[in-house]
Design a protein around this motif. Structure first.
Motif, PDB file in Angstrom:
ATOM      1  N   TYR A 297       0.805  -1.212   0.000  1.00  0.00           N
ATOM      2  CA  TYR A 297       0.000   0.000   0.000  1.00  0.00           C
ATOM      3  C   TYR A 297       0.841   1.266   0.000  1.00  0.00           C
ATOM      4  CZ  TYR A 297      -3.865  -3.059   1.201  1.00  0.00           C
ATOM      5  OH  TYR A 297      -4.806  -4.028   1.191  1.00  0.00           O
ATOM      6  N   GLY A 298       2.127   1.146   0.180  1.00  0.00           N
ATOM      7  CA  GLY A 298       2.982   2.315   0.276  1.00  0.00           C
ATOM      8  C   GLY A 298       3.630   2.704  -1.034  1.00  0.00           C
ATOM      9  N   GLN A 299       3.041   2.322  -2.147  1.00  0.00           N
ATOM     10  CA  GLN A 299       3.588   2.703  -3.448  1.00  0.00           C
ATOM     11  C   GLN A 299       3.168   4.138  -3.779  1.00  0.00           C
ATOM     12  OE1 GLN A 299       5.789   0.626  -4.961  1.00  0.00           O
ATOM     13  NE2 GLN A 299       5.462  -0.518  -3.070  1.00  0.00           N
ATOM     14  N   PRO A 300       3.971   4.844  -4.579  1.00  0.00           N
ATOM     15  CA  PRO A 300       3.686   6.267  -4.841  1.00  0.00           C
ATOM     16  C   PRO A 300       2.276   6.541  -5.355  1.00  0.00           C
ATOM     17  CG  PRO A 300       5.861   5.723  -5.640  1.00  0.00           C
ATOM     18  CD  PRO A 300       5.239   4.437  -5.190  1.00  0.00           C
TER      19      PRO A 300
ATOM     20  N   ILE B  11     -12.007   5.922   3.066  1.00  0.00           N
ATOM     21  CA  ILE B  11     -11.492   4.565   2.916  1.00  0.00           C
ATOM     22  C   ILE B  11     -12.280   3.813   1.858  1.00  0.00           C
ATOM     23  CG2 ILE B  11     -11.238   2.332   4.092  1.00  0.00           C
ATOM     24  CD1 ILE B  11     -10.539   3.960   6.619  1.00  0.00           C
ATOM     25  N   GLY B  12     -13.589   4.000   1.843  1.00  0.00           N
ATOM     26  CA  GLY B  12     -14.417   3.375   0.812  1.00  0.00           C
ATOM     27  C   GLY B  12     -14.070   3.870  -0.583  1.00  0.00           C
ATOM     28  N   ALA B  13     -13.849   5.169  -0.726  1.00  0.00           N
ATOM     29  CA  ALA B  13     -13.485   5.732  -2.035  1.00  0.00           C
ATOM     30  C   ALA B  13     -12.112   5.257  -2.488  1.00  0.00           C
ATOM     31  CB  ALA B  13     -13.530   7.260  -1.977  1.00  0.00           C
ATOM     32  N   MET B  14     -11.177   5.159  -1.551  1.00  0.00           N
ATOM     33  CA  MET B  14      -9.848   4.659  -1.912  1.00  0.00           C
ATOM     34  C   MET B  14      -9.919   3.194  -2.336  1.00  0.00           C
ATOM     35  SD  MET B  14      -7.172   6.370   0.763  1.00  0.00           S
ATOM     36  CE  MET B  14      -8.096   6.069   2.252  1.00  0.00           C
ATOM     37  N   THR B  15     -10.726   2.410  -1.649  1.00  0.00           N
ATOM     38  CA  THR B  15     -10.889   1.006  -2.017  1.00  0.00           C
ATOM     39  C   THR B  15     -11.529   0.878  -3.389  1.00  0.00           C
ATOM     40  OG1 THR B  15     -11.130   0.427   0.312  1.00  0.00           O
ATOM     41  CG2 THR B  15     -11.888  -1.193  -1.291  1.00  0.00           C
ATOM     42  N   TRP B  16     -12.546   1.684  -3.639  1.00  0.00           N
ATOM     43  CA  TRP B  16     -13.263   1.638  -4.914  1.00  0.00           C
ATOM     44  C   TRP B  16     -12.355   2.013  -6.083  1.00  0.00           C
ATOM     45  CZ3 TRP B  16     -15.321   5.690  -8.140  1.00  0.00           C
ATOM     46  CH2 TRP B  16     -16.197   5.226  -9.116  1.00  0.00           C
ATOM     47  N   THR B  17     -11.458   2.977  -5.878  1.00  0.00           N
ATOM     48  CA  THR B  17     -10.557   3.403  -6.953  1.00  0.00           C
ATOM     49  C   THR B  17      -9.297   2.555  -7.043  1.00  0.00           C
ATOM     50  OG1 THR B  17      -9.485   5.008  -5.503  1.00  0.00           O
ATOM     51  CG2 THR B  17     -11.319   5.814  -6.869  1.00  0.00           C
ATOM     52  N   GLY B  18      -9.052   1.707  -6.062  1.00  0.00           N
ATOM     53  CA  GLY B  18      -7.844   0.889  -6.070  1.00  0.00           C
ATOM     54  C   GLY B  18      -6.601   1.640  -5.614  1.00  0.00           C
ATOM     55  N   LEU B  19      -6.784   2.777  -4.973  1.00  0.00           N
ATOM     56  CA  LEU B  19      -5.669   3.588  -4.479  1.00  0.00           C
ATOM     57  C   LEU B  19      -5.648   3.565  -2.962  1.00  0.00           C
ATOM     58  CD1 LEU B  19      -6.069   6.621  -6.891  1.00  0.00           C
ATOM     59  CD2 LEU B  19      -4.365   4.803  -7.009  1.00  0.00           C
ATOM     60  N   MET B  20      -5.616   2.377  -2.408  1.00  0.00           N
ATOM     61  CA  MET B  20      -5.734   2.208  -0.965  1.00  0.00           C
ATOM     62  C   MET B  20      -4.457   2.609  -0.240  1.00  0.00           C
ATOM     63  SD  MET B  20      -7.967   1.387   1.035  1.00  0.00           S
ATOM     64  CE  MET B  20      -8.208   1.018   2.726  1.00  0.00           C
TER      65      MET B  20
ATOM     66  N   GLY C   7      -4.348   8.289  -2.747  1.00  0.00           N
ATOM     67  CA  GLY C   7      -5.150   8.152  -1.535  1.00  0.00           C
ATOM     68  C   GLY C   7      -5.289   9.454  -0.770  1.00  0.00           C
ATOM     69  N   HIS C   8      -4.209  10.200  -0.666  1.00  0.00           N
ATOM     70  CA  HIS C   8      -4.278  11.481   0.037  1.00  0.00           C
ATOM     71  C   HIS C   8      -5.118  12.506  -0.736  1.00  0.00           C
ATOM     72  CE1 HIS C   8      -1.116  10.022   2.721  1.00  0.00           C
ATOM     73  NE2 HIS C   8      -1.496  10.998   3.517  1.00  0.00           N
ATOM     74  N   LEU C   9      -4.988  12.526  -2.046  1.00  0.00           N
ATOM     75  CA  LEU C   9      -5.791  13.479  -2.827  1.00  0.00           C
ATOM     76  C   LEU C   9      -7.277  13.141  -2.754  1.00  0.00           C
ATOM     77  CD1 LEU C   9      -3.546  14.060  -5.962  1.00  0.00           C
ATOM     78  CD2 LEU C   9      -3.930  15.583  -4.025  1.00  0.00           C
ATOM     79  N   ILE C  10      -7.608  11.869  -2.813  1.00  0.00           N
ATOM     80  CA  ILE C  10      -9.008  11.460  -2.680  1.00  0.00           C
ATOM     81  C   ILE C  10      -9.543  11.847  -1.303  1.00  0.00           C
ATOM     82  CG2 ILE C  10     -10.502   9.432  -2.431  1.00  0.00           C
ATOM     83  CD1 ILE C  10      -8.828   8.143  -4.691  1.00  0.00           C
TER      84      ILE C  10
ATOM     85  N   VAL D  60       2.860  15.049   0.856  1.00  0.00           N
ATOM     86  CA  VAL D  60       2.919  13.744   0.183  1.00  0.00           C
ATOM     87  C   VAL D  60       4.090  13.696  -0.792  1.00  0.00           C
ATOM     88  CG1 VAL D  60       1.679  12.289  -1.460  1.00  0.00           C
ATOM     89  CG2 VAL D  60       0.502  13.198   0.511  1.00  0.00           C
ATOM     90  N   SER D  61       4.343  14.778  -1.482  1.00  0.00           N
ATOM     91  CA  SER D  61       5.479  14.819  -2.403  1.00  0.00           C
ATOM     92  C   SER D  61       6.793  14.646  -1.655  1.00  0.00           C
ATOM     93  CB  SER D  61       5.495  16.141  -3.166  1.00  0.00           C
ATOM     94  OG  SER D  61       4.326  16.294  -3.909  1.00  0.00           O
ATOM     95  N   ILE D  62       6.916  15.298  -0.524  1.00  0.00           N
ATOM     96  CA  ILE D  62       8.123  15.153   0.298  1.00  0.00           C
ATOM     97  C   ILE D  62       8.267  13.712   0.784  1.00  0.00           C
ATOM     98  CG2 ILE D  62       9.202  15.839   2.483  1.00  0.00           C
ATOM     99  CD1 ILE D  62       7.967  18.646   1.994  1.00  0.00           C
TER     100      ILE D  62
END
Length: 110
Positions: A1-4, A44-53, A10-13, A87-89
């Protein structure tokens, strides 16, 4: 889950969803206590739905909806200034530190 892709997406969502939910709090007829639980759950639901967990990203949603006037006065700038900058940092540091060792490869995917 820690991929860029997961970290940034996930943070933008979460930040965007926090702004939308907080600005429609009266329309949704939610008090602050319910919103503090509902907003991160939706993130969390939106991140799961988009696959950006990226579960820690739900915290930036909670920070905004439970924050005081200094946070809420940022409005949509909250997405870009504290969230996207931080997040960029984080991703840059993860790239630098994880690729120092010769046997490590980060990211596994973008």
């Amino acid at each position: 889950y820690g991929q860029p892709r997961n970290v940034i997406g996930g943070h933008l969502i979460s930040a965007t969803l926090a702004l939308v939910l907080d600005s429609n709090k009266e329309l949704l007829r939610m008090n602050q206590v319910v919103m503090n639980a509902f907003a991160p759950a939706c993130a969390i639901g939106a991140m799961t739905w988009t696959g950006l967990m990226h579960p820690p990203a739900a915290a930036c949603c909670l920070i905004f909806v439970s924050g005081g006037p200094r946070i809420k006065n940022l409005g949509y700038l909250y997405i870009f200034f504290p969230v996207l900058l931080d997040v960029s940092i984080m991703v840059f540091l993860a790239l630098a530190i994880n690729n120092l060792a010769p046997n490590r490869k980060y990211p596994v995917y973008w």
